[in-house]
Design a protein around this motif. Structure first.
Motif, mmCIF file in Angstrom:
data_model
loop_
_atom_site.group_PDB
_atom_site.id
_atom_site.type_symbol
_atom_site.label_atom_id
_atom_site.label_comp_id
_atom_site.label_asym_id
_atom_site.label_seq_id
_atom_site.Cartn_x
_atom_site.Cartn_y
_atom_site.Cartn_z
ATOM 1 N N ALA A 70 0.870 -1.136 -0.171
ATOM 2 C CA ALA A 70 -0.081 -0.017 0.019
ATOM 3 C C ALA A 70 0.754 1.159 0.021
ATOM 4 N N TRP A 71 1.946 1.278 0.839
ATOM 5 C CA TRP A 71 2.832 2.522 0.788
ATOM 6 C C TRP A 71 3.417 2.788 -0.461
ATOM 7 N N TRP A 72 3.707 1.519 -1.238
ATOM 8 C CA TRP A 72 4.467 1.714 -2.425
ATOM 9 C C TRP A 72 3.499 2.334 -3.344
ATOM 10 N N ALA A 73 2.170 1.644 -3.389
ATOM 11 C CA ALA A 73 1.333 2.026 -4.504
ATOM 12 C C ALA A 73 0.850 3.557 -4.521
ATOM 13 N N GLU A 74 0.997 4.148 -3.321
ATOM 14 C CA GLU A 74 0.409 5.455 -2.950
ATOM 15 C C GLU A 74 1.712 6.331 -2.974
ATOM 16 N N GLN A 75 2.918 6.086 -2.602
ATOM 17 C CA GLN A 75 3.890 7.124 -2.476
ATOM 18 C C GLN A 75 4.862 6.920 -3.880
ATOM 19 N N GLN A 76 4.750 5.804 -4.702
ATOM 20 C CA GLN A 76 5.801 5.604 -5.603
ATOM 21 C C GLN A 76 5.041 5.427 -7.146
ATOM 22 N N PHE A 77 3.823 4.731 -6.848
ATOM 23 C CA PHE A 77 3.062 4.241 -8.172
ATOM 24 C C PHE A 77 1.997 5.365 -8.647
ATOM 25 N N MET A 78 1.807 6.208 -7.665
ATOM 26 C CA MET A 78 0.512 7.017 -7.684
ATOM 27 C C MET A 78 1.106 8.383 -8.708
ATOM 28 N N GLN B 87 5.479 -0.744 -13.336
ATOM 29 C CA GLN B 87 4.922 -0.802 -12.004
ATOM 30 C C GLN B 87 3.702 -1.566 -12.256
ATOM 31 N N VAL B 88 3.014 -1.230 -13.533
ATOM 32 C CA VAL B 88 1.803 -2.012 -13.967
ATOM 33 C C VAL B 88 2.158 -3.277 -13.913
ATOM 34 N N LYS B 89 3.448 -3.616 -14.555
ATOM 35 C CA LYS B 89 3.671 -5.329 -14.586
ATOM 36 C C LYS B 89 3.809 -5.979 -13.271
ATOM 37 N N TRP B 90 4.335 -5.244 -12.207
ATOM 38 C CA TRP B 90 4.666 -5.635 -10.925
ATOM 39 C C TRP B 90 3.335 -6.069 -10.586
ATOM 40 N N ILE B 91 2.004 -5.353 -10.747
ATOM 41 C CA ILE B 91 0.768 -5.805 -10.310
ATOM 42 C C ILE B 91 0.373 -7.007 -10.885
ATOM 43 N N ALA B 92 0.507 -7.046 -12.280
ATOM 44 C CA ALA B 92 0.215 -8.311 -13.041
ATOM 45 C C ALA B 92 0.966 -9.619 -12.542
ATOM 46 N N ASP B 93 2.375 -9.344 -12.281
ATOM 47 C CA ASP B 93 3.314 -10.523 -11.652
ATOM 48 C C ASP B 93 2.479 -11.038 -10.337
ATOM 49 N N MET B 94 2.101 -10.097 -9.475
ATOM 50 C CA MET B 94 1.428 -10.535 -8.156
ATOM 51 C C MET B 94 0.140 -11.574 -8.541
ATOM 52 N N LEU B 95 -0.293 -11.176 -9.708
ATOM 53 C CA LEU B 95 -1.675 -12.003 -9.940
ATOM 54 C C LEU B 95 -1.371 -12.941 -10.957
ATOM 55 N N THR C 168 -3.823 0.004 -4.153
ATOM 56 C CA THR C 168 -3.509 -0.388 -5.618
ATOM 57 C C THR C 168 -4.430 0.260 -6.415
ATOM 58 N N TYR C 169 -5.676 -0.288 -6.103
ATOM 59 C CA TYR C 169 -6.714 -0.369 -7.184
ATOM 60 C C TYR C 169 -7.203 1.162 -7.631
ATOM 61 N N HIS C 170 -7.172 2.216 -6.261
ATOM 62 C CA HIS C 170 -7.474 3.321 -6.760
ATOM 63 C C HIS C 170 -6.503 4.195 -7.735
ATOM 64 N N VAL C 171 -5.355 3.761 -7.821
ATOM 65 C CA VAL C 171 -4.385 4.174 -8.734
ATOM 66 C C VAL C 171 -4.715 3.634 -10.234
ATOM 67 N N VAL C 172 -5.138 2.210 -10.343
ATOM 68 C CA VAL C 172 -5.468 1.770 -11.591
ATOM 69 C C VAL C 172 -6.628 2.288 -12.085
ATOM 70 N N TRP C 173 -7.547 2.592 -10.970
ATOM 71 C CA TRP C 173 -9.049 3.352 -11.426
ATOM 72 C C TRP C 173 -8.642 4.624 -12.191
ATOM 73 N N PRO D 83 -2.417 -5.483 -21.848
ATOM 74 C CA PRO D 83 -1.633 -6.718 -22.049
ATOM 75 C C PRO D 83 -2.044 -7.721 -20.837
ATOM 76 N N TYR D 84 -2.672 -7.274 -19.714
ATOM 77 C CA TYR D 84 -2.487 -8.164 -18.487
ATOM 78 C C TYR D 84 -4.016 -8.803 -18.357
ATOM 79 N N PRO D 85 -4.617 -9.515 -18.910
ATOM 80 C CA PRO D 85 -5.945 -9.946 -18.520
ATOM 81 C C PRO D 85 -6.336 -10.258 -16.998
ATOM 82 N N ARG D 86 -5.374 -10.838 -16.384
ATOM 83 C CA ARG D 86 -5.475 -11.232 -14.866
ATOM 84 C C ARG D 86 -5.627 -9.911 -14.279
#
Length: 311
Positions: A99-107, A158-166, A185-190, A205-208
């Protein structure tokens, strides 16, 4: 299941991604709540009396208590409604780190990319307002557009990191149940929806990842009722701050009854000042008083915020 009635008010605006996190958290907890639509840029004359000057979005209110920052809003909702939980035991530590990564680095690169692509379609004054918030000079529209493509190169890995987790087929980032990492993470993707020009092709590119996004969206927002800002201010004036939990000050902390000031640590310029009502390792609440809201307790998370005792 019928929504759980509450006295909670979320001060937000509809295209704010952090407000989307707040709305989705309300839905996950199955709550009925009220929404006040606030301006996306300064001035915010009917919000800042409640917050002592804090201007970011969203803010949660219950009577004369106000919680700033979705990190703390999540903790307050969890305290009130423990189940379903944002913090399943098997996600402990890892979820907060994601969560800290998503809001401090990805956002931030995501915001600069999407806002840059939509530079001509954002509300008037938004680019200048956000530059001021971060202590930066006001950019030209052309500079905002150019920043979009520079930041796209930070967004894609960073989008790929999310895909890799899934990638192993799990439904949520850390297993079978959503946790705070998913909401952060979702609200950044939103936000990739953009304002006018859709930027979601980055996710294609990431259906999952897309399936995870759709599962999160399906949580919904609970039972929302829109109200006027004056109604929220009147509720604050008619109430008094709730009796706090026992404080647990750390070494060097101001004590309850002493004065302190707080501001967001990421270049925020404006301090919020008041008497310490509550403090522990995770939270500090200051009493603030003015004619519009009366006496309110303004709650801040410790992580991500700068605080100073006042002599």
């Amino acid at each position: 299941m019928n929504p759980l009635p509450t006295s909670l008010i979320l001060h937000q605006y509809d295209f704010s991604n952090f407000a989307e996190k707040g709305r989705l958290m309300m839905g996950f907890k199955g709550l009925a709540w009220r929404a006040v639509e606030i301006p996306p840029i300064e001035p915010k004359p009917k919000l800042t009396p409640l917050t002592g000057g804090y201007r970011r979005t969203p803010v949660l209110q219950d009577g004369a208590d106000v919680w700033c920052d979705t990190k703390l809003i999540a903790r307050e909702l969890e305290r009130r409604v423990p189940q379903p939980t944002f913090y399943p035991p098997n996600t402990s530590g890892t979820a907060d780190a994601i969560a800290w990564w998503a809001e401090q680095q990805f956002m931030r690169p995501t915001a600069l990319y999407v806002s840059g692509i939509n530079a001509d379609h954002m509300p008037e004054g938004l680019h200048a307002d956000r530059a001021k918030l971060h202590g930066l000079p006001i950019p030209s529209i052309e500079a905002v557009r150019k920043a979009a493509y520079r930041n796209l190169q930070l967004v894609r890995p960073q989008v790929k990191w999310i895909a890799d987790m899934l990638a192993d087929g799990r439904p949520y980032l850390l297993g079978d149940l959503p946790c705070i990492a998913d909401f952060a993470t979702y609200h950044v993707v939103w936000f990739f929806r953009g304002r006018h020009i859709d930027c979601r092709e980055v996710l294609t590119p990431y259906p999952r990842l897309l399936a995870w996004r759709d599962r999160m969206e399906a949580i919904g927002h609970g039972d929302r009722t829109n109200i006027d800002a004056d109604e929220a201010l009147a509720e604050a004036r008619a109430a008094t701050p709730a009796t706090p939990r026992p404080s647990q000050p750390q070494e060097g902390d101001p004590l309850p009854g002493q004065r302190a000031r707080v501001r967001a640590a990421d270049n925020a310029r404006d301090w919020i000042e008041g008497e310490v009502l509550f403090i522990d390792a995770d939270e500090i609440a200051l009493l603030h008083e003015n004619d519009e809201a009366g006496q309110v307790a303004v709650h801040f998370p410790r992580l991500g915020y700068d605080w100073r005792p006042m002599s």
